[in-house]
Design a protein around this motif. Structure first.
Motif, PDB file in Angstrom:
ATOM      1  N   GLU A 191      14.635   2.299  62.964  1.00 44.34           N
ATOM      2  CA  GLU A 191      13.768   3.475  63.080  1.00 44.34           C
ATOM      3  C   GLU A 191      14.375   4.582  63.941  1.00 44.34           C
ATOM      4  O   GLU A 191      14.244   5.754  63.618  1.00 44.34           O
ATOM      5  N   LEU A 192      15.022   4.190  65.038  1.00 39.65           N
ATOM      6  CA  LEU A 192      15.566   5.177  65.963  1.00 39.65           C
ATOM      7  C   LEU A 192      16.968   4.795  66.417  1.00 39.65           C
ATOM      8  O   LEU A 192      17.276   3.617  66.574  1.00 39.65           O
ATOM      9  N   VAL A 193      17.808   5.810  66.629  1.00 38.56           N
ATOM     10  CA  VAL A 193      19.106   5.643  67.281  1.00 38.56           C
ATOM     11  C   VAL A 193      19.093   6.583  68.481  1.00 38.56           C
ATOM     12  O   VAL A 193      18.937   7.795  68.308  1.00 38.56           O
ATOM     13  N   GLN A 194      19.215   6.027  69.691  1.00 39.10           N
ATOM     14  CA  GLN A 194      19.155   6.835  70.917  1.00 39.10           C
ATOM     15  C   GLN A 194      17.885   7.695  70.928  1.00 39.10           C
ATOM     16  O   GLN A 194      17.936   8.880  71.246  1.00 39.10           O
ATOM     17  N   ASN A 195      16.771   7.121  70.514  1.00 38.11           N
ATOM     18  CA  ASN A 195      15.461   7.788  70.470  1.00 38.11           C
ATOM     19  C   ASN A 195      15.361   8.911  69.443  1.00 38.11           C
ATOM     20  O   ASN A 195      14.421   9.688  69.475  1.00 38.11           O
ATOM     21  N   GLU A 196      16.330   9.005  68.528  1.00 44.39           N
ATOM     22  CA  GLU A 196      16.264   9.987  67.436  1.00 44.39           C
ATOM     23  C   GLU A 196      15.896   9.261  66.153  1.00 44.39           C
ATOM     24  O   GLU A 196      16.514   8.258  65.807  1.00 44.39           O
ATOM     25  N   SER A 197      14.939   9.794  65.430  1.00 46.01           N
ATOM     26  CA  SER A 197      14.497   9.177  64.190  1.00 46.01           C
ATOM     27  C   SER A 197      15.605   9.201  63.136  1.00 46.01           C
ATOM     28  O   SER A 197      16.343  10.178  63.029  1.00 46.01           O
ATOM     29  N   VAL A 198      15.694   8.130  62.358  1.00 45.76           N
ATOM     30  CA  VAL A 198      16.672   8.083  61.274  1.00 45.76           C
ATOM     31  C   VAL A 198      16.020   8.430  59.931  1.00 45.76           C
ATOM     32  O   VAL A 198      16.678   8.469  58.906  1.00 45.76           O
ATOM     33  N   VAL A 199      14.714   8.709  59.958  1.00 44.76           N
ATOM     34  CA  VAL A 199      13.994   9.041  58.725  1.00 44.76           C
ATOM     35  C   VAL A 199      14.583  10.299  58.108  1.00 44.76           C
ATOM     36  O   VAL A 199      14.783  11.310  58.795  1.00 44.76           O
ATOM     37  N   GLY A 200      14.897  10.235  56.822  1.00 48.72           N
ATOM     38  CA  GLY A 200      15.415  11.392  56.107  1.00 48.72           C
ATOM     39  C   GLY A 200      16.896  11.645  56.314  1.00 48.72           C
ATOM     40  O   GLY A 200      17.451  12.589  55.778  1.00 48.72           O
ATOM     41  N   ARG A 201      17.555  10.801  57.093  1.00 49.86           N
ATOM     42  CA  ARG A 201      19.000  10.976  57.326  1.00 49.86           C
ATOM     43  C   ARG A 201      19.789  10.362  56.182  1.00 49.86           C
ATOM     44  O   ARG A 201      19.364   9.376  55.591  1.00 49.86           O
ATOM     45  N   THR A 202      20.960  10.931  55.929  1.00 49.80           N
ATOM     46  CA  THR A 202      21.863  10.327  54.944  1.00 49.80           C
ATOM     47  C   THR A 202      22.589   9.162  55.615  1.00 49.80           C
ATOM     48  O   THR A 202      22.610   9.064  56.851  1.00 49.80           O
ATOM     49  N   LEU A 203      23.205   8.305  54.811  1.00 50.15           N
ATOM     50  CA  LEU A 203      23.961   7.183  55.365  1.00 50.15           C
ATOM     51  C   LEU A 203      25.105   7.711  56.233  1.00 50.15           C
ATOM     52  O   LEU A 203      25.418   7.161  57.287  1.00 50.15           O
ATOM     53  N   SER A 204      25.706   8.812  55.810  1.00 48.14           N
ATOM     54  CA  SER A 204      26.789   9.430  56.572  1.00 48.14           C
ATOM     55  C   SER A 204      26.284   9.903  57.938  1.00 48.14           C
ATOM     56  O   SER A 204      26.940   9.706  58.967  1.00 48.14           O
ATOM     57  N   GLN A 205      25.110  10.521  57.967  1.00 51.26           N
ATOM     58  CA  GLN A 205      24.519  10.962  59.237  1.00 51.26           C
ATOM     59  C   GLN A 205      24.193   9.762  60.124  1.00 51.26           C
ATOM     60  O   GLN A 205      24.400   9.806  61.342  1.00 51.26           O
ATOM     61  N   LEU A 206      23.702   8.699  59.502  1.00 47.40           N
ATOM     62  CA  LEU A 206      23.369   7.490  60.251  1.00 47.40           C
ATOM     63  C   LEU A 206      24.623   6.909  60.912  1.00 47.40           C
ATOM     64  O   LEU A 206      24.607   6.558  62.091  1.00 47.40           O
ATOM     65  N   ARG A 207      25.698   6.840  60.150  1.00 51.12           N
ATOM     66  CA  ARG A 207      26.976   6.346  60.701  1.00 51.12           C
ATOM     67  C   ARG A 207      27.384   7.177  61.905  1.00 51.12           C
ATOM     68  O   ARG A 207      27.778   6.645  62.942  1.00 51.12           O
ATOM     69  N   HIS A 208      27.284   8.492  61.762  1.00 46.53           N
ATOM     70  CA  HIS A 208      27.672   9.418  62.835  1.00 46.53           C
ATOM     71  C   HIS A 208      26.821   9.189  64.087  1.00 46.53           C
ATOM     72  O   HIS A 208      27.306   9.314  65.210  1.00 46.53           O
ATOM     73  N   MET A 209      25.549   8.847  63.900  1.00 46.19           N
ATOM     74  CA  MET A 209      24.643   8.608  65.027  1.00 46.19           C
ATOM     75  C   MET A 209      25.002   7.314  65.765  1.00 46.19           C
ATOM     76  O   MET A 209      24.867   7.233  66.983  1.00 46.19           O
TER      77      MET A 209
END
Length: 114
Positions: A60-78
């Motif tokens: 649900e969150l990476v470093q308290n930032e929501s992953v909702v609506g993120r692309t897989l590429s954005q998720l990797r970057h996070m």
């Protein structure tokens, strides 16, 4: 000034380049609601060493930032970052009858190296 291509080559040879970004040992897939769930926990990684994150956990969150609506590429970057640093991930574990949320701090890179 040097041509751009040459500058790039020169920069690659430099000894002071930062280490490659490292992950925590989790592979994610999306479900039919667009949520990211744990598809696999890789061996010899921080995620495996803690034993906390399991197949099917929903990120649900990476470093308290929501992953909702993120692309897989954005998720990797996070998630990716310098080896030896930590990243905080928040998960939802759906279980009958109760679901619960939990946070885990995972070390980026090979935990055996630190």
């Amino acid at each position: 000034p040097m041509p751009a291509a040459r500058q790039g080559q020169a920069a690659k040879k430099g000894a002071s380049q930062p280490p490659q970004p490292a992950g925590v040992g989790l592979y994610f897939k999306t479900d039919d609601q667009g949520r990211y769930y744990v598809e696999m926990v890789l061996e010899n990684t921080s995620a495996a060493a803690t034993g906390v994150v399991k197949y099917g956990d929903v990120l649900e969150l990476v470093q308290n930032e929501s992953v909702v609506g993120r692309t897989l590429s954005q998720l990797r970057h996070m998630i990716l970052g310098p080896p030896g640093t930590y990243v905080n991930l928040s998960f939802l574990r759906e279980m009958d009858p109760d679901s619960f949320r939990f946070d885990v701090d995972l070390l980026r890179g090979d935990p055996r190296a630190y």
